[in-house]
Scaffold this motif. Structure first.
Motif: not given
Length: 675
Positions: A519-533, A566-572
């Motif tokens: 599920p997509m929340i897996e990526e979101l949680i990992e990014n949140l944990s790294k401070g990369e949302l 803040p991070t650079e926006k990655r390609p969609a």
């Protein structure tokens, strides 16, 4: 109004770490029931009185035996006529509503109260006017042993999951013109109150993050687009009131990310191949209750037996997140190992040299109580796994599941879907609908104009089913902004979806077929944990200032908050990158009995944890998302807790989507171009 300060903060310190559900259970049993005595005597039996909400809270955390162990001999409904028991003390666990206060005062006021003394615990903050109303009755005050806020009005569904019990949240918040109904505000406010009690109970203060409306869409944003931000604001306002609670932290101790169901419309309908998900998707289950037939002890026809697939079953606890093929193999190994070790089985085998069947094995050990529990647990799961595998074969789910995942990962397209619909006419309407829902999520442009009608006709689905496909747009928000950004697709920005190439991760191999999906929340949680949302996609109610993480050499301490940089926006990308279940297997065992060590080891594993991460999904969570939270807890060394308005299996979710719109859409007429 007093608040219990018997529990210190759940973050940091030297207090033993308790997993989410255990913490909730212990508060109810020991902080509320165990402490409710007068005169220091704990031997006297008590009455427990609850309303329709708090009885659910209690039943989600505790068994009746747990409650009895705390000296409760009788459980009563607040609104039912009750027998006076003037020699007994009563514990009231109730919501702070006007009706409940009136009922309580009716019980305890006057010359002849129903009970000797009352210990009153409120599930959420009680308004001052209600407290004053209670205090104004001078006959009641001397009979009150405690008047406290428990602030526990959520419903644990898992060791790391809870719901707010809003099964109609999608309908009340996302249906057409939902914001014009009174139910809209009531639903949001009640949801916020219950979420806030999670943090009040755990003594945690979160950074409250939420999925934000993008700046370019702000002018055309609808109420639906703003629901995560509205809920985040309501949660934060509720949390501010808790800062006066003893031992409640004054600085942030954890993370909360609020999302809605639009973040991932594939997870609720794709076939999830874990043992847990397959049980609830393919079997006729009532919640966690399953009915099976067992051999009669008297030799008569088979008897029906109800079993609960819950955490108290160590075999279930060990296998629930395993792939169904893996679970089946491990069950076979357990049964084989049991036969080789069990003396009674060995004796029987030596008599005739034949291999024992499961039913024969049951009969042999019926006279041996010490083996009954092992055999019953293993036999139960062997039968369930066999039934699931039978359904998979009969429904042709392997081919369908492969197509579903190929669509998500960019390995299949229109030709593959059309070919399946033409050649698999015997597929069930629900499975064909689920396939088209995935197809619409990945390729929304394929449903523009009259394309949707043609697909539905090819699939031989009804206008009612067409509603489901059309109503998916309601979760995507503004039709104008979505028209320009390709609708409700799963990308974090809204560029037009394209057939993507799958990216394999170096060094990762697929262990089990059809286990690629996550599920997509897996990526979101990992990014949140790294401070990369990315901040332009995810805002924070209480934006943190820059701090440095404390990392002791052993890495065992809980960390200080990390800001969302803040991070650079990655390609969609509309497809998920390929992943596999590389997380450690749970502590397994050779037989069902010794799997109890899973619970002990799990508790030990939690003793050295980083800060908790909470994810809340408005509109229903899925079992794949719950699995992802368990997986990431082990990977990140941070307890990840999933919250939602409800936990939905695919049939429930589809039924709910149908209710979002009452408009009849003609199959023959061209469909509006809303994507």
């Amino acid at each position: 109004m007093s608040f219990s300060d018997s529990e210190s903060s759940s973050h940091g310190g030297e207090r033993e770490y308790k997993v989410f559900r255990q913490f909730s259970r212990d508060r109810l049993l020991y902080e509320m029931l165990g402490s409710s005595t007068s005169g220091g005597s704990k031997s006297a039996w008590k009455v427990l009185i609850m309303d329709k909400v708090t009885v659910k809270v209690m039943s989600h955390s505790c068994k009746m035996a747990d409650i009895t162990d705390q000296g409760v001999s009788l459980v009563e409904d607040l609104f039912r006529r009750r027998q006076p028991l003037p020699s007994m003390e009563a514990i009231y666990f109730i919501q702070p509503s006007k009706e409940n206060i009136i009922m309580f005062l009716s019980d305890m006021s006057g010359r002849e109260p129903l009970y000797k003394k009352a210990f009153v615990f409120f599930s959420s903050p009680v308004p001052k006017e209600f407290v004053n109303h209670i205090k104004s009755d001078t006959s009641v005050i001397p009979r009150i042993g405690a008047l406290r806020e428990m602030n526990l009005e959520y419903f644990p569904i898992d060791s790391q999951g809870f719901i707010t019990d809003h099964e109609t949240a999608l309908e009340e918040l996302f249906s057409e013109d939902a914001e014009k109904s009174r139910k809209f505000e009531v639903c949001l406010n009640t949801m916020a109150t219950r979420i806030a009690t999670v943090f009040a109970s755990l003594k945690e203060l979160p950074f409250v993050r939420y999925r934000a409306v993008k700046s370019q869409d702000a002018s055309t944003a609808t109420t639906r687009d703003l629901i995560p931000s509205k809920l985040a604001e309501a949660v934060w306002n509720s949390l501010l009131k808790y800062k006066s609670i003893p031992n409640f932290p004054q600085t942030e101790t954890c993370e909360l990310l609020i999302l809605d169901r639009s973040v991932d419309q594939i997870a609720p309908v794709i076939h999830e191949w874990t043992y847990d998900a397959m049980c609830h998707d393919l079997l006729d289950m009532d919640g966690n209750k399953y009915v099976l037939e067992v051999p009669s002890k008297s030799g008569g026809p088979p008897e029906k037996k109800e079993v609960l697939l819950e955490d108290h079953d160590p075999v279930w606890l060990e296998l629930r997140h395993a792939h169904i093929a893996d679970a089946s193999e491990r069950l076979h190994d357990k049964m084989t190992n049991f036969k080789s070790r069990n003396k009674a089985a060995q004796v029987q085998s030596s008599r005739d040299g034949s291999e024992l069947s499961t039913r024969d094995l049951q009969k042999i050990v019926q006279a041996l109580p010490q083996y009954n529990e092992i055999v019953e647990k293993l036999s139960l799961h062997v039968e369930i796994a066999g039934t699931i595998n039978k359904h998979i074969r009969e429904m042709g789910l392997r081919e369908l599941g492969q197509l579903e995942q190929d669509l998500v990962f960019g390995d299949a397209g229109a030709k593959d879907v059309i070919s399946f619909l033409r050649t698999k006419q015997d597929a069930s309407p629900e499975n064909k609908l689920r396939l088209l829902m995935i197809y619409a999520s990945v390729y929304p442009e394929k449903f523009e104009g009259d394309k949707a009608s043609k697909l539905m006709q090819l699939a031989k689905l009804s206008p009612e089913d067409m509603k489901v496909i059309n109503n998916m747009q309601l979760l995507g928000g503004s039709s104008q902004s979505k028209k320009a950004t390709s609708g409700f697709s799963l990308k974090f920005d809204g560029q037009k979806t394209k057939q993507a190439t799958r990216k394999d991760r170096t060094g990762e191999e697929e262990t089990w077929q059809l286990f690629r999906f996550y599920p997509m929340i897996e990526e979101l949680i990992e990014n949140l944990s790294k401070g990369e949302l990315p901040k332009n996609d995810y805002s924070c109610m209480n934006e943190p200032s820059a701090v440095v993480q404390d990392r002791p050499q052993n890495g065992s301490m809980r960390t200080r908050p990390t800001p969302a940089a803040p991070t650079e926006k990655r390609p969609a990308h509309s497809m998920r990158s390929r992943r596999t279940a590389t997380w450690p297997r749970p502590h397994s065992s050779d037989d069902g009995y010794s799997s109890d060590s899973v619970l002990k080891n799990a508790t030990a594993d939690f003793k050295r944890m980083g800060q908790r991460i909470f994810i809340f999904i408005i509109g229903g969570a899925t079992r794949s998302e719950l699995r992802a939270c368990h997986k990431l807890t082990a990977k990140l060394n941070r307890e990840v807790v999933l919250g939602s308005s409800s936990l939905d299996d695919p049939p429930q979710y589809i039924t709910t989507l149908k209710l979002l719109s009452e408009k009849d859409l003609s199959m023959g007429a061209p469909q509006p171009n809303f994507w």
